[in-house]
Design an enzyme around this catalytic site. Sequence first.
Site, PDB file in Angstrom:
ATOM      1  N   GLY A  61       0.808  -1.213   0.000  1.00 23.36           N
ATOM      2  CA  GLY A  61       0.000   0.000   0.000  1.00 23.36           C
ATOM      3  C   GLY A  61       0.839   1.259   0.000  1.00 23.36           C
ATOM      4  N   ASN A 141      -5.905   5.180  10.019  1.00 25.91           N
ATOM      5  CA  ASN A 141      -5.402   3.930  10.581  1.00 25.91           C
ATOM      6  C   ASN A 141      -5.179   3.979  12.091  1.00 25.91           C
ATOM      7  OD1 ASN A 141      -3.302   5.782   9.582  1.00 25.91           O
ATOM      8  ND2 ASN A 141      -1.876   4.319  10.470  1.00 25.91           N
ATOM      9  N   GLN A 169      -7.216   0.896   4.754  1.00 25.79           N
ATOM     10  CA  GLN A 169      -8.008   0.413   5.884  1.00 25.79           C
ATOM     11  C   GLN A 169      -9.482   0.194   5.525  1.00 25.79           C
ATOM     12  OE1 GLN A 169      -6.837  -0.557   8.730  1.00 25.79           O
ATOM     13  NE2 GLN A 169      -4.761   0.293   8.660  1.00 25.79           N
ATOM     14  N   HIS A 191      -2.093  -7.328   2.814  1.00 33.87           N
ATOM     15  CA  HIS A 191      -1.927  -7.816   4.184  1.00 33.87           C
ATOM     16  C   HIS A 191      -2.860  -7.123   5.184  1.00 33.87           C
ATOM     17  CE1 HIS A 191       0.518  -4.775   6.532  1.00 33.87           C
ATOM     18  NE2 HIS A 191       0.659  -4.288   5.320  1.00 33.87           N
ATOM     19  N   CYS A 319       3.886   1.892  10.727  1.00 32.65           N
ATOM     20  CA  CYS A 319       4.937   2.540   9.943  1.00 32.65           C
ATOM     21  C   CYS A 319       5.604   3.677  10.719  1.00 32.65           C
ATOM     22  CB  CYS A 319       4.367   3.067   8.630  1.00 32.65           C
ATOM     23  SG  CYS A 319       3.832   1.741   7.533  1.00 32.65           S
TER      24      CYS A 319
END
Length: 368
Positions: A61, A141, A169, A191, A319
């Site tokens: 993504g 997120n 998301q 994922h 992240c």
Amino acid sequence: MKKRIFLDYAATTPVRAEVADVIIGAYRDIETVWHEIQVAKTKIATLMGCDDNDICITNCGSESNNVLIKTIVRSLPQDKNHIITSEIEHPSVLNVFKQLERDGFKVSYLKVDANGVINLDAFYRCVNEKTGFVSTMFYNNEIGTRQPIEIMGSYLRARQIFFHVDGVQAVYNESFKVSELPIDAMSFSAHKLYGPKGMGGLYVAPKAESIKRDLIACLPYSTRSKAFVFSENTPYLIGFGSACALAFEDRETHIKHLRTLKQYLIQAIENLNADIQINAMNSDNHPGIVNFMLPKMDADSAMINLDMMGFAVSTGSACSSGAISASHVLMAIGLKEKEAKRCLRISLGHFTTEEDIDEFISALRVLV
């Protein structure tokens, strides 16, 4: 040994057993590779609600966000050097905008309200004759806020301004057909829907065919040409398709499951009477994300303690893990730095049960 309870689905989702079997099978059978790639793309497109040719395959993504933004922005006419995003975007979007700002583009970062929603009046004022590109999240997120992408998209479409949505998301967590949304591009990831890591995708609207060609030139491979078959991660791509097919079959049940569990979790937190503040309580938020502030303990300490007690939770974006500073998302909704550093994110998923939540609440009671 006590079973570990995973409550961090917004960071990543476990690969479904059926998907793992498909991936292993793909490694063993290379005779029907090209056919299986096409079938996988059809499954991905079916979940997204678009045509196969509107999908580009990426490595993740974040790559989808990065490549799309750079490709579009750097193809804009010189008189369209104004681009817009929000203050609470994923690092894979914000960091690109910051780089583009250093390169000379005029960037506007939209502020959000206390629940993390972009103020539409401020958005309307921000758009001008030099605006060429806008990017925002579907669901945040960290706090789960849903942005008014339909209203924003319609406004931008009337002005022929390219609109990109980070849908990482959203796919599988809301029912929609991307081709029916007033957007020009959407990023997504395998994922986050129980598929393999290392696979992502981009939807690009049919009207932007020339942009697709530019995107393909920037990507490490493309499923639009047989010449690239043996340079692709074919087993994972086939697994991505399998995950999308499963998600398409049970999406409504999955969303209902998440909403039920989320309400159960919120009620259980409130019943603790421990002065825990739940952040961003909009009714249309992500069905499985709950972000809350602890009354005293900092979130890093709480997360470590919970980990030792057998629970996987997070303090925000995977992240941004390891970051010393407070979450930019939580600061944007008005929390002070010390308050932001006391916030935990719980994200629920396909395999979460009420019993898992009961055990988590018992552990949380010990901490607070």
